[in-house]
Scaffold this active site. Structure first.
Site, PDB file in Angstrom:
ATOM      1  CB  CYS A   4      -0.929   0.009   1.211  1.00  0.00           C
ATOM      2  SG  CYS A   4      -2.119  -1.325   1.143  1.00  0.00           S
TER       3      CYS A   4
ATOM      4  CG  ASN B 235      -6.636  -1.098   0.888  1.00  0.00           C
ATOM      5  OD1 ASN B 235      -5.927  -0.628   0.003  1.00  0.00           O
ATOM      6  ND2 ASN B 235      -6.150  -1.578   2.019  1.00  0.00           N
TER       7      ASN B 235
ATOM      8  CG  HIS C  37      -3.374   3.357   1.905  1.00  0.00           C
ATOM      9  ND1 HIS C  37      -3.822   2.993   0.655  1.00  0.00           N
ATOM     10  CD2 HIS C  37      -3.436   2.233   2.669  1.00  0.00           C
ATOM     11  CE1 HIS C  37      -4.142   1.702   0.670  1.00  0.00           C
ATOM     12  NE2 HIS C  37      -3.917   1.224   1.878  1.00  0.00           N
TER      13      HIS C  37
HETATM   14  N1  ACO Z   1     -18.567  -9.095   8.367  1.00  0.00           N
HETATM   15  C1  ACO Z   1     -19.035  -9.334   9.604  1.00  0.00           C
HETATM   16  N2  ACO Z   1     -18.226  -9.618  10.639  1.00  0.00           N
HETATM   17  C2  ACO Z   1     -16.918  -9.648  10.421  1.00  0.00           C
HETATM   18  C3  ACO Z   1     -16.360  -9.404   9.152  1.00  0.00           C
HETATM   19  C4  ACO Z   1     -17.261  -9.125   8.098  1.00  0.00           C
HETATM   20  N3  ACO Z   1     -16.824  -8.856   6.838  1.00  0.00           N
HETATM   21  N4  ACO Z   1     -15.010  -9.508   9.230  1.00  0.00           N
HETATM   22  C5  ACO Z   1     -14.720  -9.782  10.514  1.00  0.00           C
HETATM   23  N5  ACO Z   1     -15.861  -9.876  11.236  1.00  0.00           N
HETATM   24  C6  ACO Z   1     -16.003 -10.170  12.653  1.00  0.00           C
HETATM   25  C7  ACO Z   1     -14.836 -10.937  13.240  1.00  0.00           C
HETATM   26  O1  ACO Z   1     -14.980 -12.328  13.014  1.00  0.00           O
HETATM   27  C8  ACO Z   1     -14.920 -10.557  14.701  1.00  0.00           C
HETATM   28  O2  ACO Z   1     -15.895 -11.343  15.312  1.00  0.00           O
HETATM   29  P1  ACO Z   1     -15.662 -11.905  16.813  1.00  0.00           P
HETATM   30  O3  ACO Z   1     -15.569 -10.677  17.688  1.00  0.00           O
HETATM   31  O4  ACO Z   1     -16.875 -12.714  17.043  1.00  0.00           O
HETATM   32  O5  ACO Z   1     -14.383 -12.674  16.767  1.00  0.00           O
HETATM   33  C9  ACO Z   1     -15.446  -9.121  14.680  1.00  0.00           C
HETATM   34  O6  ACO Z   1     -16.036  -8.944  13.379  1.00  0.00           O
HETATM   35  C10 ACO Z   1     -14.374  -8.072  14.888  1.00  0.00           C
HETATM   36  O7  ACO Z   1     -13.259  -8.362  14.049  1.00  0.00           O
HETATM   37  P2  ACO Z   1     -11.981  -7.446  14.036  1.00  0.00           P
HETATM   38  O8  ACO Z   1     -10.984  -8.007  13.065  1.00  0.00           O
HETATM   39  O9  ACO Z   1     -11.509  -7.203  15.438  1.00  0.00           O
HETATM   40  O10 ACO Z   1     -12.618  -6.090  13.437  1.00  0.00           O
HETATM   41  P3  ACO Z   1     -11.977  -4.665  13.328  1.00  0.00           P
HETATM   42  O11 ACO Z   1     -12.860  -3.707  14.000  1.00  0.00           O
HETATM   43  O12 ACO Z   1     -10.510  -4.654  13.689  1.00  0.00           O
HETATM   44  O13 ACO Z   1     -12.083  -4.390  11.764  1.00  0.00           O
HETATM   45  C11 ACO Z   1     -10.653  -4.364   9.792  1.00  0.00           C
HETATM   46  C12 ACO Z   1     -11.411  -5.225  10.831  1.00  0.00           C
HETATM   47  C13 ACO Z   1     -11.684  -3.595   9.012  1.00  0.00           C
HETATM   48  C14 ACO Z   1      -9.865  -5.295   8.905  1.00  0.00           C
HETATM   49  C15 ACO Z   1      -9.691  -3.382  10.519  1.00  0.00           C
HETATM   50  O14 ACO Z   1      -8.974  -4.074  11.519  1.00  0.00           O
HETATM   51  C16 ACO Z   1      -8.693  -2.703   9.596  1.00  0.00           C
HETATM   52  O15 ACO Z   1      -9.042  -1.898   8.755  1.00  0.00           O
HETATM   53  N6  ACO Z   1      -7.378  -2.989   9.769  1.00  0.00           N
HETATM   54  C17 ACO Z   1      -6.288  -2.279   9.081  1.00  0.00           C
HETATM   55  C18 ACO Z   1      -6.173  -2.650   7.650  1.00  0.00           C
HETATM   56  C19 ACO Z   1      -5.008  -1.917   7.036  1.00  0.00           C
HETATM   57  O16 ACO Z   1      -4.757  -0.743   7.258  1.00  0.00           O
HETATM   58  N7  ACO Z   1      -4.203  -2.613   6.225  1.00  0.00           N
HETATM   59  C20 ACO Z   1      -3.024  -1.981   5.652  1.00  0.00           C
HETATM   60  C21 ACO Z   1      -3.117  -1.827   4.213  1.00  0.00           C
HETATM   61  S1  ACO Z   1      -3.437  -3.330   3.328  1.00  0.00           S
HETATM   62  C22 ACO Z   1      -2.034  -3.715   2.371  1.00  0.00           C
HETATM   63  O17 ACO Z   1      -0.950  -3.251   2.558  1.00  0.00           O
HETATM   64  C23 ACO Z   1      -2.221  -4.705   1.227  1.00  0.00           C
END
Ligand code: ACO
Length: 336
Positions: free
Chosen positions: A123, A293, A263
């Site tokens: 990214c 993204n 980003h």
């Molecule tokens: N729909 C419904 N529920 C979901 C989904 C979905 N699509 N995905 C995950 N959940 C659930 C999980 O199973 C979890 O359930 P549980 O509590 O029963 O275990 C719950 O939702 C919370 O999951 P988290 O992973 O803790 O959710 P979070 O609030 O952290 O959001 C996300 C996830 C959106 C991925 C976030 O963490 C994020 O944006 N992270 C950073 C991503 C990023 O910046 N990446 C860098 C760039 S990518 C690259 O370089 C290629």
């Protein structure tokens, strides 16, 4: 080009003289995803801010997306493909491991005088590419460079994994960089990495560690894996410091900043960074609700949109920042 002013040598810089972007026509909404995996429009909107993303056709490749974005950037810069001396494509989802997507783009664009290579910093790739291009120009190696950030993420995603498939989209953004003198142009680029955290976001299969085999296919190693929550926390902390340090190093106050182009990974990361900085969201470019993204394509697509909408003007200070796999993070300060 004026080299001296008032007896003083003007600083040699690179300047973005044209921008362009392209995204595939096919739109995949959160409601479409509800039919594929156990998710909901409500969860995706609340946790990420994304409403829809673009998905390439089966036959559409990363270099095809690059071509469309590049044509628009060349047109905006009033340049012909033959005038380009170097093509850099920032991508982690190229057409094939070899040759580079940049070489395939050179062929499609008929940019017959250009050297070409790819660069992978996930990214952060576009900003790594911007730094490389800026230094090539300042060092006198090239005068006109085409830099593209492009991804077809949809072909590297496990469409059964709800934790990743809702996040990514396909697209390309391109800029032309040209040699200039004076106060306008790229003022600084800053690049960072922490390889200790390589497994926070990775696509482990298909390389020399896990060459393609029936086992890697069975274990789904050719798909993106992400420790989302851990990445989220580090991203917010790191990006705030990155913005503050970049402005401080360039003696620019936050109030002087016309636009922050982050980003586009997650609206919560973008808002948290803006809040910690005390920067109003009206000064932050956001388009992830329409594209998701798009990794290295996200900043140049957002930049092209703000340029074409006239949201940044001559001499404005614009700050670009990114965070992604590697881990890598990077910033660029531009006087537009
Ligand atoms: N729909 C419904 N529920 C979901 C989904 C979905 N699509 N995905 C995950 N959940 C659930 C999980 O199973 C979890 O359930 P549980 O509590 O029963 O275990 C719950 O939702 C919370 O999951 P988290 O992973 O803790 O959710 P979070 O609030 O952290 O959001 C996300 C996830 C959106 C991925 C976030 O963490 C994020 O944006 N992270 C950073 C991503 C990023 O910046 N990446 C860098 C760039 S990518 C690259 O370089 C290629």
């Amino acid at each position: 080009m004026r080299v001296f002013q008032g007896g003083k040598r003007l600083p040699l810089r690179s300047r973005i003289t044209g921008t362009g972007s392209y995204a595939p026509e096919n739109v995949l909404t959160n409601f479409d995803l509800e039919k594929k995996v156990d998710t909901s429009d409500e969860w995706i909107t609340e946790r990420t801010g994304i409403k829809e993303r673009r998905i390439a056709r089966d036959t559409e490749t990363t270099s095809d997306l690059c071509l469309e974005a590049s044509k628009k950037a060349l047109q905006a810069a009033h340049l012909k493909p033959g005038e380009i001396e170097l093509i850099i494509v920032a991508t982690m989802s190229g057409d094939m491991p070899m040759p580079s997507t940049a070489s395939l783009l050179q062929k499609k664009l008929h940019a017959k005088n250009a050297a070409a290579f790819d660069l992978n910093a996930a990214c952060s790739g576009f900003l790594y590419g911007l730094s490389v291009a800026d230094n090539f120009i300042k060092g006198g190696t090239f005068r006109k460079i085409l830099l593209v950030g492009a991804e077809v993420m949809s072909k590297f995603i496990d469409w059964q994994d709800r934790s990743t498939c809702v996040l990514f989209g396909d697209g390309a953004g391109a800029v032309i960089l040209e040699k200039t003198t004076g106060q306008r142009g790229i003022l600084s680029t800053r690049l960072f990495s922490d390889g200790n955290l390589w497994d926070f976001i990775c696509l482990p299969g298909g390389g020399s560690q896990y060459p393609p085999s029936s086992k890697t296919l069975k274990n789904k190693l050719h798909f993106i894996k992400m420790k989302g929550n851990e990445t989220f926390k580090i991203a917010v902390r790191t990006l705030e410091k990155l913005v503050v340090d970049t402005l401080r190093k360039n003696n620019i106050k936050l109030s002087e900043l016309a636009m922050l182009i982050p980003h586009q990974a997650n609206l919560r990361i973008i808002k948290a960074t803006a809040e910690r900085l005390n920067l109003p969201m009206s000064k932050v470019a956001v388009n992830l609700e329409r594209y998701g993204n798009t990794s290295s394509a996200s900043i140049p697509i957002a930049l092209d949109e703000v340029v074409r909408k006239g949201r940044i003007k001559k001499n404005d200070y614009v700050l670009l920042e990114a965070f992604g796999a590697g881990l890598t993070w990077a910033s660029a300060l531009i006087r537009w």
